[in-house]
Enzyme design. Structure first.
Site, mmCIF file in Angstrom:
data_model
loop_
_atom_site.group_PDB
_atom_site.id
_atom_site.type_symbol
_atom_site.label_atom_id
_atom_site.label_comp_id
_atom_site.label_asym_id
_atom_site.label_seq_id
_atom_site.Cartn_x
_atom_site.Cartn_y
_atom_site.Cartn_z
ATOM 1 N N HIS A 1 0.840 -1.209 0.000
ATOM 2 C CA HIS A 1 0.000 0.000 0.000
ATOM 3 C C HIS A 1 0.876 1.260 0.000
ATOM 4 O O HIS A 1 0.588 2.238 -0.681
ATOM 5 C CB HIS A 1 -0.894 0.037 1.240
ATOM 6 C CG HIS A 1 -1.843 -1.115 1.342
ATOM 7 N ND1 HIS A 1 -1.667 -2.134 2.242
ATOM 8 C CD2 HIS A 1 -2.979 -1.398 0.658
ATOM 9 C CE1 HIS A 1 -2.652 -3.009 2.123
ATOM 10 N NE2 HIS A 1 -3.465 -2.590 1.167
ATOM 11 N N ASP B 1 -3.200 -7.454 -7.849
ATOM 12 C CA ASP B 1 -4.573 -7.795 -8.222
ATOM 13 C C ASP B 1 -4.778 -7.365 -9.669
ATOM 14 O O ASP B 1 -5.519 -6.410 -9.952
ATOM 15 C CB ASP B 1 -5.569 -7.084 -7.293
ATOM 16 C CG ASP B 1 -5.394 -7.542 -5.856
ATOM 17 O OD1 ASP B 1 -5.468 -8.751 -5.606
ATOM 18 O OD2 ASP B 1 -5.166 -6.693 -4.979
ATOM 19 N N GLN C 1 -8.312 -7.287 -11.094
ATOM 20 C CA GLN C 1 -9.036 -6.129 -10.539
ATOM 21 C C GLN C 1 -8.625 -4.843 -11.266
ATOM 22 O O GLN C 1 -9.477 -4.017 -11.636
ATOM 23 C CB GLN C 1 -8.729 -6.022 -9.047
ATOM 24 C CG GLN C 1 -9.184 -4.720 -8.407
ATOM 25 C CD GLN C 1 -8.966 -4.685 -6.911
ATOM 26 O OE1 GLN C 1 -9.728 -5.289 -6.172
ATOM 27 N NE2 GLN C 1 -7.961 -3.973 -6.430
HETATM 28 O O1 PAF Z 1 -7.699 -3.990 -3.605
HETATM 29 C C1 PAF Z 1 -8.362 -3.639 -2.603
HETATM 30 O O2 PAF Z 1 -7.853 -3.431 -1.499
HETATM 31 C C2 PAF Z 1 -9.857 -3.477 -2.745
HETATM 32 O O3 PAF Z 1 -10.380 -4.401 -3.648
HETATM 33 C C3 PAF Z 1 -10.277 -2.043 -3.124
HETATM 34 C C4 PAF Z 1 -9.738 -1.658 -4.487
HETATM 35 C C5 PAF Z 1 -9.770 -1.077 -2.069
HETATM 36 C C6 PAF Z 1 -11.806 -1.948 -3.171
HETATM 37 O O4 PAF Z 1 -12.388 -2.266 -1.954
#
Ligand code: PAF
Length: 282
Positions: free
Chosen positions: A36, A151, A154
């Site tokens: 993060h 991800d 995603q």
């Molecule tokens: O990747 C994540 O942590 C989650 O899927 C996100 C993008 C914050 C959406 O809740």
């Protein structure tokens, strides 16, 4: 660092930032790690201000998944973000983001890309992700939003949503952060016992072996991926999928395709791990 606990407070804080340079946004579910923080740092390289949201989104968990157990470490997270110089953290409640309730709330669905890989096993998962990300992007109105390549599916789904809906934000992909042994950083690694943590890097090692084979000319993607599945199962993983797909549309990779990635999901001690490698163009 300001903390906005609901959309109303967020609007007030954003009004204070308005016109004072570009804004980057990092949506998270908290329990922050170096992965993060790499998004935050990349955000600072691209924009004057970085805004982070922390919201464990119930809509993207199925009833059998780990919503209740998902690690919540708000105080630690806020300390880390303050250390990075983050301007504003948005920590909304479920009621604030979903005022009509989870069932009655408007959903955002990205067809196609969400039917395969993780979408096959995790019914409704991507609708939950796109619904919350669409809402957060609308509320925060940043210039740039950053997502990790860990991800990858995603990321591709969000890119399509943003393009299809004309959401005025630049989506920036940030490389996966890994331990020295190759294990991709993930909040769910915290569920693993020391024994499983020793085994877990085999996932990435096997993906790298596929990358090497492709670099050496191999193109039997199904055979290469089956071998990964068998090796992982022999080590004690329960493999869910290992597949070579095109990054553009997530269709199965063909021999001549150049924009491909190998996607893998497997569980260890009931904890689901995912990883991928993008195969460079040859
Ligand atoms: O990747 C994540 O942590 C989650 O899927 C996100 C993008 C914050 C959406 O809740």
């Amino acid at each position: 660092m300001e903390i906005a606990k609901n959309s109303h407070e967020l609007r007030q804080c954003l009004a204070g930032l308005s016109g004072d340079g570009t804004v980057a946004f990092v949506p998270t579910m908290g329990n922050l790690h170096e992965g993060h923080l790499s998004l935050v740092r990349r955000g600072f390289a691209m924009a004057k201000h970085v805004i982070v949201s922390i919201f464990v989104n119930p809509l993207q968990f199925s009833p059998t998944e780990d919503l209740d157990a998902y690690p919540r470490t708000l105080e630690q997270d806020l300390e880390q973000l303050a250390g990075e110089g983050v301007a504003l953290v948005f920590t909304p409640s479920v009621e604030d983001l979903y005022p009509s309730g989870l069932q009655a709330h408007t959903k955002v669905t990205v067809p196609g890309l969400t039917d395969v890989l993780c979408g096959r096993q995790r019914a409704g998962h991507f609708d939950g992700v796109t619904t919350v990300v669409c809402k957060l992007l609308n509320l925060v109105s940043a210039d740039i939003a950053l997502f990790g390549e860990k991800d990858l599916q995603q990321l591709l789904v969000i890119r399509k949503m943003v393009a299809d809906l004309g959401i005025p934000v630049q989506i920036e992909a940030v490389p996966t952060q890994r331990n020295a042994n190759g294990l991709a950083l993930s909040s769910r690694n915290g569920y693993l016992t020391p024994e499983a943590l020793d085994l877990a890097p085999a996932l990435y090692r096997n993906l790298m072996a596929v990358g090497d084979a492709v670099r050496d000319g191999a193109r039997d993607y199904a055979g290469l991926c089956n071998a990964v599945t068998q090796r992982l199962n022999a080590l004690g993983f329960v493999s869910e999928y290992c597949e070579a797909r095109r990054c553009s549309d997530l269709l199965p990779a063909l021999e001549d395709d150049t924009d491909i990635a190998i996607f893998c999901a497997a569980s260890l001690e009931g904890t689901r791990l995912i990883d991928n490698i993008v195969i460079p163009h040859y």
